[in-house]
Design a protein around this motif. Structure first.
Motif, PDB file in Angstrom:
ATOM      1  N   GLY A  40      -6.425   6.173   5.553  1.00  0.00           N
ATOM      2  CA  GLY A  40      -6.300   6.205   4.097  1.00  0.00           C
ATOM      3  C   GLY A  40      -4.858   6.202   3.628  1.00  0.00           C
ATOM      4  O   GLY A  40      -3.975   5.641   4.278  1.00  0.00           O
ATOM      5  N   ASP A  41      -4.632   6.868   2.478  1.00  0.00           N
ATOM      6  CA  ASP A  41      -3.327   6.784   1.809  1.00  0.00           C
ATOM      7  C   ASP A  41      -2.150   7.290   2.640  1.00  0.00           C
ATOM      8  O   ASP A  41      -1.025   6.819   2.457  1.00  0.00           O
ATOM      9  CB  ASP A  41      -3.351   7.602   0.501  1.00  0.00           C
ATOM     10  CG  ASP A  41      -4.245   6.972  -0.544  1.00  0.00           C
ATOM     11  OD1 ASP A  41      -4.007   5.820  -0.913  1.00  0.00           O
ATOM     12  OD2 ASP A  41      -5.198   7.644  -0.982  1.00  0.00           O
ATOM     13  N   TYR A  43      -7.066   9.384  -1.382  1.00  0.00           N
ATOM     14  CA  TYR A  43      -6.821  10.823  -1.185  1.00  0.00           C
ATOM     15  C   TYR A  43      -6.014  11.372  -2.369  1.00  0.00           C
ATOM     16  O   TYR A  43      -6.080  12.535  -2.693  1.00  0.00           O
ATOM     17  CB  TYR A  43      -5.997  11.092   0.082  1.00  0.00           C
ATOM     18  CG  TYR A  43      -6.557  10.564   1.382  1.00  0.00           C
ATOM     19  CD1 TYR A  43      -7.910  10.323   1.550  1.00  0.00           C
ATOM     20  CD2 TYR A  43      -5.695  10.356   2.469  1.00  0.00           C
ATOM     21  CE1 TYR A  43      -8.397   9.852   2.770  1.00  0.00           C
ATOM     22  CE2 TYR A  43      -6.172   9.893   3.679  1.00  0.00           C
ATOM     23  CZ  TYR A  43      -7.522   9.642   3.832  1.00  0.00           C
ATOM     24  OH  TYR A  43      -7.992   9.180   5.035  1.00  0.00           O
ATOM     25  N   ASP A  44      -5.165  10.503  -2.910  1.00  0.00           N
ATOM     26  CA  ASP A  44      -4.259  10.896  -3.995  1.00  0.00           C
ATOM     27  C   ASP A  44      -4.448   9.885  -5.120  1.00  0.00           C
ATOM     28  O   ASP A  44      -3.990   8.747  -5.020  1.00  0.00           O
ATOM     29  CB  ASP A  44      -2.810  10.865  -3.457  1.00  0.00           C
ATOM     30  CG  ASP A  44      -1.774  11.176  -4.528  1.00  0.00           C
ATOM     31  OD1 ASP A  44      -2.112  11.125  -5.723  1.00  0.00           O
ATOM     32  OD2 ASP A  44      -0.609  11.463  -4.161  1.00  0.00           O
ATOM     33  N   VAL A  96      -1.735   4.501  -2.660  1.00  0.00           N
ATOM     34  CA  VAL A  96      -1.053   3.325  -2.098  1.00  0.00           C
ATOM     35  C   VAL A  96      -2.015   2.149  -2.264  1.00  0.00           C
ATOM     36  O   VAL A  96      -3.127   2.177  -1.737  1.00  0.00           O
ATOM     37  CB  VAL A  96      -0.698   3.547  -0.615  1.00  0.00           C
ATOM     38  CG1 VAL A  96       0.028   2.340  -0.052  1.00  0.00           C
ATOM     39  CG2 VAL A  96       0.155   4.802  -0.463  1.00  0.00           C
ATOM     40  N   VAL A  97      -1.594   1.151  -3.033  1.00  0.00           N
ATOM     41  CA  VAL A  97      -2.511   0.045  -3.346  1.00  0.00           C
ATOM     42  C   VAL A  97      -1.849  -1.312  -3.114  1.00  0.00           C
ATOM     43  O   VAL A  97      -0.624  -1.451  -3.204  1.00  0.00           O
ATOM     44  CB  VAL A  97      -2.995   0.107  -4.820  1.00  0.00           C
ATOM     45  CG1 VAL A  97      -4.010   1.204  -5.025  1.00  0.00           C
ATOM     46  CG2 VAL A  97      -1.832   0.256  -5.786  1.00  0.00           C
ATOM     47  N   ILE A  98      -2.705  -2.288  -2.841  1.00  0.00           N
ATOM     48  CA  ILE A  98      -2.233  -3.673  -2.714  1.00  0.00           C
ATOM     49  C   ILE A  98      -2.422  -4.341  -4.071  1.00  0.00           C
ATOM     50  O   ILE A  98      -3.529  -4.335  -4.617  1.00  0.00           O
ATOM     51  CB  ILE A  98      -3.035  -4.429  -1.632  1.00  0.00           C
ATOM     52  CG1 ILE A  98      -2.912  -3.722  -0.294  1.00  0.00           C
ATOM     53  CG2 ILE A  98      -2.567  -5.882  -1.526  1.00  0.00           C
ATOM     54  CD1 ILE A  98      -3.852  -4.228   0.785  1.00  0.00           C
ATOM     55  N   GLU A  99      -1.341  -4.897  -4.597  1.00  0.00           N
ATOM     56  CA  GLU A  99      -1.428  -5.641  -5.857  1.00  0.00           C
ATOM     57  C   GLU A  99      -0.774  -6.992  -5.646  1.00  0.00           C
ATOM     58  O   GLU A  99       0.382  -7.046  -5.186  1.00  0.00           O
ATOM     59  CB  GLU A  99      -0.693  -4.888  -6.978  1.00  0.00           C
ATOM     60  CG  GLU A  99      -1.607  -3.894  -7.671  1.00  0.00           C
ATOM     61  CD  GLU A  99      -0.851  -2.947  -8.585  1.00  0.00           C
ATOM     62  OE1 GLU A  99      -1.533  -2.190  -9.286  1.00  0.00           O
ATOM     63  OE2 GLU A  99       0.406  -2.954  -8.582  1.00  0.00           O
TER      64      GLU A  99
END
Ligand code: 0XW
Ligand code: MG
Length: 367
Positions: free
Chosen positions: A297-298, A330-331, A336-339
């Protein structure tokens, strides 16, 4: 400041879409291990390690927690300012098991970053960018469906695609890669990943039948020895992934000219501190590489992104994170994301990600 306690948590991460299919295995539900390291003055650092099932490589979830159980009691009361000291203490408690030690290495860097008020990327030598490219990894599927997904992901902004093959017939693999190439052409860089699933014979046939398509051929066969026998006989450059079991394996692959590049996993190499060494060894020989982990995860996504930001961009093949295959974070404040096929590098001190209180339930172990 000394370590006061270490809590270990478990997060179950069902695969969004049902299953992630590779030549070596199909996984549906991943079992992640998180460590929360707390210092005597109340700072907390987080680390994570999440094997993509027990078959992909010689890692498994229960093994990670058993290894942490050996190591963690020996870290209580230790100083937190030196990652090298922590690495030494871990090696004094347990030989090998770098993928479990990686979680503790990441947590310590998170603590040091917060204490110094700098992001982890600064501790790793300094970011060269504030936004790193990612890549999309398809699952083993039908040629038409894979080509459709590939075209969609290029439209979504991914600069690179990794197409999974292996585990079924040669005809289907060849058709898949041809259809993807027709669908995306030069709009994205291509890797074709066999995940150890091809024999030397099928790797040679596959390579020839796809001769005109520019891709890198990732981990076609099971062992480095098999891949050595392909040298000079393939049209496509070869990248190693699963065979880079530790720093010594990377050193061998580089010094013997076995690999033209790498798919690298932070936890397999033993954490961010070890990954830095591999990054620099690759840089000496101008070898391109990714900066991934198998799953997670994050926390692991943040770790990969920090390291990714320090890699010379012209040789960087992208940071793969599991976010596309996971529901939720988690947060939720700083996920943390893909854009547009890219990931923003966290700018806050430490990892820049803090799991929300209670998100993992009660610890499964405490030291
Ligand atoms: C695409 N990945 C980074 C995700 C899975 O762990 C498999 C892996 C690979 O490149 O083999
Ligand atoms: Mg791979």
């Amino acid at each position: 400041m000394r370590i006061r306690s270490i809590n270990v948590y478990r997060a179950l991460l069902p695969v969004k879409g049902g299953a992630y299919r590779m030549a070596s295995d199909t996984v549906q539900n991943l079992d992640s291990t998180l460590v929360e390291v707390t210092t005597e003055d109340g700072l907390t650092g987080w680390g994570e390690t999440c094997p993509v099932g027990p078959v992909y490589q010689a890692h498994h979830a229960l093994g990670a927690r058993a290894a942490i159980a050996e190591i963690a009691p020996g870290l209580i009361g230790e100083q937190t300012q030196s990652v090298r000291h922590l690495a030494k203490r871990m090696d004094e408690r347990l030989t090998g098991h770098g993928y479990a030690k990686a979680a503790l290495d990441i947590a310590l860097l998170d603590i040091i970053g917060q204490r110094l008020g700098v992001p982890v990327s600064t501790l790793l030598g300094g970011a060269l960018t504030d936004r790193v490219p990612s890549y999309y990894s398809t699952i083993v599927g039908t040629p038409d469906e894979t080509a459709r997904i590939a075209a969609d992901k290029v439209k979504a902004g991914y600069p690179r695609l990794q197409i999974k093959i292996g585990g079924h017939n040669l005809e289907q693999d060849v058709a898949t890669v041809h259809k993807v190439w027709e669908a995306v052409g030069f709009k994205a860089r291509l890797a074709v990943d066999g995940n150890r699933g091809l024999t030397v014979v099928s790797a040679l046939h596959f390579d020839r039948l796809c001769q005109s398509i520019p891709f890198v051929f990732e981990q076609p066969c099971n062992s480095m020895e098999e891949i050595v026998t392909l040298k000079g006989r393939l049209t496509h450059p070869v990248y190693l992934d699963e065979n880079t079991e530790d720093l010594n394996a990377v050193l061998r692959a580089i010094s013997a000219g076995i690999a033209d590049g790498f798919g690298l996993k932070v936890t397999r190499l033993g954490g961010l501190t070890k990954m830095m060494i591999v990054r620099d060894m690759c840089s000496i020989r101008s070898l391109p590489h990714t900066c991934d982990d198998a799953w997670g995860g994050d926390i692991i996504a943040a770790a990969c992104t920090h390291l990714a930001s320090t890699v010379e961009p012209s040789r960087f093949e992208g940071a793969w994170i599991a976010q596309e295959y996971i529901d939720g974070h988690y947060d939720n404040t700083n996920p943390v994301v893909i854009e547009n096929g890219h990931i923003a590098v966290p700018q806050r001190p430490g990892l820049g990600v803090k799991p929300e209180a209670g998100v993992f339930g009660a610890p499964v172990a405490s030291y």
